[in-house]
Every structure is written in C-alpha cells, then in structure tokens.
Design an enzyme around this catalytic site. Structure first.
Site, short mmCIF file in Angstrom:
data_model
loop_
_atom_site.label_atom_id
_atom_site.label_comp_id
_atom_site.label_asym_id
_atom_site.label_seq_id
_atom_site.Cartn_x
_atom_site.Cartn_y
_atom_site.Cartn_z
N PRO A 88 38.46 34.78 35.78
CA PRO A 88 38.67 35.80 34.49
C PRO A 88 37.40 36.18 34.15
CG PRO A 88 39.32 33.36 33.99
CD PRO A 88 38.51 33.06 35.29
N GLU A 115 37.74 23.88 35.77
CA GLU A 115 37.23 24.43 34.67
C GLU A 115 36.56 25.82 35.32
OE1 GLU A 115 37.83 24.10 31.43
OE2 GLU A 115 38.89 22.65 32.41
N ARG A 153 50.70 45.78 51.25
CA ARG A 153 51.63 47.07 51.08
C ARG A 153 50.85 48.27 51.39
NH1 ARG A 153 52.36 49.17 46.77
NH2 ARG A 153 54.52 49.79 47.21
N ASP A 168 54.12 55.49 45.09
CA ASP A 168 54.13 54.55 44.06
C ASP A 168 53.72 54.96 42.89
OD1 ASP A 168 54.83 52.76 46.16
OD2 ASP A 168 52.62 52.00 45.99
N1 4HQ Z 1 41.30 31.52 36.61
N2 4HQ Z 1 42.11 36.18 37.37
C1 4HQ Z 1 40.36 30.14 38.46
C2 4HQ Z 1 42.00 32.56 36.27
C3 4HQ Z 1 42.07 33.93 36.85
C4 4HQ Z 1 42.34 35.17 36.63
C5 4HQ Z 1 41.29 30.36 35.47
C6 4HQ Z 1 40.91 31.43 37.85
C7 4HQ Z 1 40.92 29.21 36.24
C8 4HQ Z 1 39.48 27.90 37.75
N3 4HQ Z 1 41.50 34.20 38.24
N4 4HQ Z 1 39.99 29.17 37.27
N5 4HQ Z 1 42.61 35.51 35.18
O1 4HQ Z 1 42.55 32.60 35.02
O2 4HQ Z 1 41.83 35.38 38.29
#
Ligand code: 4HQ
Length: 252
Positions: A88, A115, A153, A168
């Site tokens: 994230p 985590e 794609r 697209d």
């Molecule tokens: N993760 N975009 C992996 C995500 C996430 C996201 C949360 C990634 C938990 C361990 N990954 N961890 N948003 O939410 O790519």
C-alpha cells in the site's frame, strides 16, 4: 515477457494462469510464467517465513532471509527483470504504469503476507513499490494478478485486432462508449438507431459522444487532465450551447 511470482501461497496462481486471455498468452508463448514458493528458501527445518516485529506490537513480519534468497534466485534467472514489491506504500497503479511495465523484459513480483516485509529487503532488492489502490489486502497475491493481467493484455499480439488495446478506456483518457448487442429490443428498451444504420462515420461520431458524455458524468477528473482534440472540444461546445438554450427556455 517473463513473470515470476514470489509467494508463500503459489497455488493461488494456478487458476489465474489457467483461464481466458492469460491462458492463451501462455499457450502462444507471449508470456512465460513461474511461481516460486518463498518457503522453499527458508533455511530452517520448519521453513518459517515470518517472525515477531522488533519493538513489539501485534502481527508478524516476513523474515528477510527467505525473501532475499527467493528474489536473488528469480532475478538471476532473468537478469533484465525488474523487481516489484506489492505494498500500500507504493505508487498507485494505473494504465500508464501498465504501459511502462509492459516494456520490461521481465517482472519479479514479490507478494508479502502478514503485516509486511522487513524494510531491509525493500531497500536492497526491490526496483519498484506498487500499490493497486488505497485499501488493505491480506496479501500481495491479488495485487500481483491485477498487474500481470493489465500488463499482459498490452503485449503485442495478446489481444486480437478486434479488441486492440489502443481502443480501451484510459488509452485516450476517456471511458468507453456504451455497448449493445442483440436483441434489438430488450425488455422494451431499444438499441440507438445510428448503430443499426451501417453508417460508419456516424457510428464513430456517436461513439465519441458517448465516451465523452460518460466521462463527463462519471469521471470528470479524467476530462480535466486530458488533452482534448478539436473534435472533442466541438462536441463539448455543442452541449454547452444546448444547455444554455434549455436554461433560457426555462427562464421565459
Ligand atoms: N497489501 N496494493 C501486502 C496491500 C496492497 C495494495 C497489504 C500488500 C498486505 C502484506 N498491495 N501486504 N493495496 O494491501 O498492493
């Protein structure tokens, strides 16, 4: 294009590789895929991949040694590949990034669980950190699938001419026009007459208007950043004149 996925749940990808356009791209060797089980790189007998966080607190952290071993092994197999960590904290994925990634020789996608992963792995072994959006997943696997799907794609020859990627949504910063198929009347509702006319120039014009209208109503943020061409500006001006006329009629 080579895709290598690193995960403690590699089987999650089996059904993903086995369907639709992804499956066809693999069969036609447009993409080569492999999954690596991070657990196989855990040095201890119990193949542990997580540990408690330094500094305390709840949740677990991905241990650096198995991940580092898996990433180095994957990167060695395809030396030109870029390594992507799904997190994230990363840059938010969009169509432009998909296009950028599609020009790579290979991608190694690192899927964390728990985590997250030990910070030292992120710094030393990762080229890009990518997020698929501002929400929290239980692991990076679905995010990796989304990236692989959107990138695949765009690889030349993966889509047929029919569904060429240039047409697209987002390729031109507009949402797609409305689509219709048979029957002509569905539950009392008609297909727009122009689409049955066979008049290709009129149909293209209708489709552009439909795209513009849908973008204006549903995603005006896209219109704001778009470079409008002469024809698009003309359509928007026409609507503006029509709306002004309506307002003047109301006033009378
Ligand atoms: N993760 N975009 C992996 C995500 C996430 C996201 C949360 C990634 C938990 C361990 N990954 N961890 N948003 O939410 O790519």
């Amino acid at each position: 294009m080579f895709f290598t996925v690193l995960s403690i749940f590699p089987k999650m990808f089996d059904p993903f590789w086995a369907h639709g356009i992804i499956r066809k791209a693999i069969e036609e060797k447009k993409i080569l895929t492999s999954t690596i089980n991070i657990r196989d790189y855990a040095p201890d007998r119990h193949q542990v991949t997580d540990d408690r966080p330094y500094g305390g607190g709840s949740g677990m952290v991905m241990k650096p040694e198995p991940l580092a071993g898996a990433i180095r092994d994957a990167a060695q197999r395809i030396p030109a590949a870029k390594t992507v960590l799904l997190t994230p904290q990363g840059r938010v994925f969009d169509q432009r990034m998909a296009q950028e990634l599609a020009s790579c020789a290979g991608l190694v996608l690192v899927c964390g669980r728990y985590e997250g992963v030990d910070e030292r792995v992120c710094h030393e072994l990762v080229d890009y950190e990518i997020s698929i959006g501002d929400y929290v997943l239980t692991g990076g696997e679905l995010a990796a699938m989304i990236i692989i799907d959107a990138v695949t794609r765009l690889i030349p020859g993966v889509l047929g001419g029919e569904q060429a990627a240039e047409k697209d949504s987002f390729a031109n910063d507009l949402l797609e026009h409305a689509h219709y198929t048979r029957p002509r009347i569905f539950e009392g509702s008609q297909v727009p007459e122009v689409l049955l006319s066979g008049h290709h120039q009129e149909i293209e014009k209708w489709r552009l208007e439909s795209s513009l209208m849908r973008t204006l109503l549903k995603r005006s943020d896209l219109l704001q950043k778009k470079d409008l061409d002469r024809q698009e500006i003309e359509i928007l001006n026409k609507w503006q004149r029509e709306i002004k006329k309506l307002i003047e009629e109301f006033r009378d």
